[in-house]
Design a protein around this motif. Structure first.
Motif, PDB file in Angstrom:
ATOM      1  N   TYR A 181      -0.847  -0.341  -5.137  1.00 31.72           N
ATOM      2  CA  TYR A 181       0.525  -0.794  -4.905  1.00 31.72           C
ATOM      3  C   TYR A 181       0.481  -1.884  -3.835  1.00 31.72           C
ATOM      4  O   TYR A 181      -0.415  -1.911  -2.983  1.00 31.72           O
ATOM      5  CB  TYR A 181       1.452   0.352  -4.472  1.00 31.72           C
ATOM      6  CG  TYR A 181       0.871   1.301  -3.452  1.00 31.72           C
ATOM      7  CD1 TYR A 181       0.651   0.911  -2.126  1.00 31.72           C
ATOM      8  CD2 TYR A 181       0.534   2.605  -3.802  1.00 31.72           C
ATOM      9  CE1 TYR A 181       0.118   1.785  -1.193  1.00 31.72           C
ATOM     10  CE2 TYR A 181      -0.011   3.482  -2.874  1.00 31.72           C
ATOM     11  CZ  TYR A 181      -0.210   3.068  -1.581  1.00 31.72           C
ATOM     12  OH  TYR A 181      -0.746   3.929  -0.655  1.00 31.72           O
ATOM     13  N   VAL A 234       6.961   2.350  -1.374  1.00 34.56           N
ATOM     14  CA  VAL A 234       7.244   1.400  -2.451  1.00 34.56           C
ATOM     15  C   VAL A 234       8.755   1.203  -2.561  1.00 34.56           C
ATOM     16  O   VAL A 234       9.533   2.081  -2.172  1.00 34.56           O
ATOM     17  CB  VAL A 234       6.683   1.900  -3.799  1.00 34.56           C
ATOM     18  CG1 VAL A 234       5.171   2.022  -3.739  1.00 34.56           C
ATOM     19  CG2 VAL A 234       7.296   3.246  -4.189  1.00 34.56           C
ATOM     20  N   ALA A 240       6.311   3.197  -9.783  1.00 27.39           N
ATOM     21  CA  ALA A 240       5.054   3.375  -9.055  1.00 27.39           C
ATOM     22  C   ALA A 240       4.369   4.674  -9.452  1.00 27.39           C
ATOM     23  O   ALA A 240       3.150   4.717  -9.668  1.00 27.39           O
ATOM     24  CB  ALA A 240       5.315   3.349  -7.553  1.00 27.39           C
ATOM     25  N   ALA A 307       5.397  -3.391  -0.494  1.00 24.23           N
ATOM     26  CA  ALA A 307       4.777  -2.065  -0.549  1.00 24.23           C
ATOM     27  C   ALA A 307       3.461  -2.039   0.208  1.00 24.23           C
ATOM     28  O   ALA A 307       2.777  -3.058   0.345  1.00 24.23           O
ATOM     29  CB  ALA A 307       4.559  -1.666  -2.007  1.00 24.23           C
TER      30      ALA A 307
END
Length: 396
Positions: A181, A234, A240, A307
């Motif tokens: 991420y 995130v 995600a 993120a």
């Protein structure tokens, strides 16, 4: 290339109460901690053994690693730098028990990747962009798998975004990287001959033992033993979670909503993903909006410019000893801690945990500012540091 995620502005409702965000526009639903039923379907798509290491990218690896070493009681055990023939980057590994932190910085942003780099995926220009955007931060969460080539192939076939294809280092160690991420990667590590690394400590090819590391380990040990979980923040939880589960097969280990862990001022939603053995835990958080005060997750996303990995949870064999050692160093190069709960918290602790903690232990919890929680897994004693850098990253 640095990925920046635009963060929406927090809103407030007239009542100043948390807005129910357990179902988002995409239909992603959370039932909350109390209603969550833990099961383990053993659904991994490739064999995952354990956390291997965490790599921090920083502007100065020498000084940053020494600050963490002093603050956490983790000696420098191996290195890869000019003294070992690495002219591209300086990397120093700290170790305490099974916990391994790697700190890496380039010698020059003008240098390109060369054969002398011990981390083959390292790129000076990428490092420069990362630190310019995020400051001190985690670049890689490394996990040891049974076979890197198999894991990488399976993950990419199931939608994982490849970052660095598998390579064999010094005919002993396979390494590959997958996007996780933000600008964080999931690094895959496996050893060609397990018996070769079962005896003396071995990290990666190109790293050499630091002199007298065994002596310094005994002198510095504060009792920290392993990484329990690594938490990512995130902007939106649903996509995600779906992305990571789709290429790993990891299952839901726990979940939390704003009602579980938030306040009337701020909050978050969270899902904890786990491998088959449940020794690799990857929680993911998203901010909650419509509260009086901006969510701490939203603040992180703004400061981090997208993120990223927000905090690392470290397991101690004796939290009282660990905290006493760490607090000795709080004002002299170590880590500061979040404010302690009020005295009423500890006066009520005997009724909540008196069957597990002795009066002396409750007194120590108050003196050290330790929080105590209980669930189906047992009694948890924990404490949070203040951010360890200029961004909102912490350890606990």
């Amino acid at each position: 290339m640095v990925t920046k995620t635009a963060a929406p502005t927090a809103a407030s409702d007239t009542a100043g109460q948390p807005v129910d965000e357990t179902t988002n526009s995409a239909g992603f639903k959370l039932v909350g901690f109390k209603n969550f039923i833990r099961t383990n379907p053993k659904s991994d798509f490739f064999a995952v053994k354990r956390f291997h290491h965490v790599e921090f990218w920083c502007g100065d690896a020498t000084n940053t690693c020494r600050r963490f070493s002093w603050g956490l009681g983790m000696p420098i055990v191996v290195k890869s730098d000019l003294s070992t023939g690495n002219s591209v980057h300086a990397s120093y590994l700290l170790r305490s028990g099974d916990l391994k932190f790697l700190f890496t910085a380039p010698y020059s942003t003008a240098l390109s990747v060369s054969a002398s780099a011990s981390i083959p995926s390292f790129a000076s220009a990428l490092h420069c962009s990362f630190t310019a955007t995020h400051g001190l931060g985690v670049r890689a969460i490394a996990i040891e798998v049974a076979d890197v080539e198999t894991a990488f192939s399976v993950a990419v076939s199931r939608g994982a975004k490849p970052v660095f294809s598998p390579v064999l280092l010094d005919n002993s160690t396979f390494l590959a990287e997958i996007h996780l991420y933000g600008d964080v990667v999931l690094r895959l590590i496996s050893y060609k001959n397990v018996e070769d690394v079962a005896g003396n400590f071995f990290f990666l090819p190109g790293f050499e033992l630091v002199e007298d590391s065994s002596t310094s380990y005994l002198e510095m040990d504060y009792g920290i033993r392993r990484l329990d979980h690594a938490v990512g923040n995130v902007p939106e939880l649903g996509p995600a979670v779906e992305y990571v589960k789709k290429f790993t097969g990891f299952h839901d280990f726990a979940e939390f909503t704003a009602e579980d862990v938030g306040t009337t001022d701020s909050g978050l939603n969270s899902v904890v993903l786990a491998n088959n053995d449940e020794n690799v835990l990857l929680p993911l958080n998203e901010p909650v909006y419509g509260t009086k005060r901006k969510s701490q997750i939203q603040t992180y996303l703004e400061h981090n410019e997208g993120a990223g990995l927000q905090h690392l949870a470290l397991v101690s064999e004796n939290i009282f000893r660990t905290l006493r050692e760490m607090r000795k160093r709080s004002g002299v190069g170590g880590f500061e801690f979040m404010p302690s709960p009020p005295p009423t918290y500890y006066r009520n602790l005997k009724s909540r945990a008196g069957d597990v903690l002795s009066d002396e232990q409750i007194k120590e919890c108050e003196e050290l500012g330790i929080l105590v929680d209980r669930d189906d897994q047992g009694t948890l004693l924990q404490i949070f540091t203040k951010p360890v850098g200029d961004s909102s990253s912490i350890v606990h």
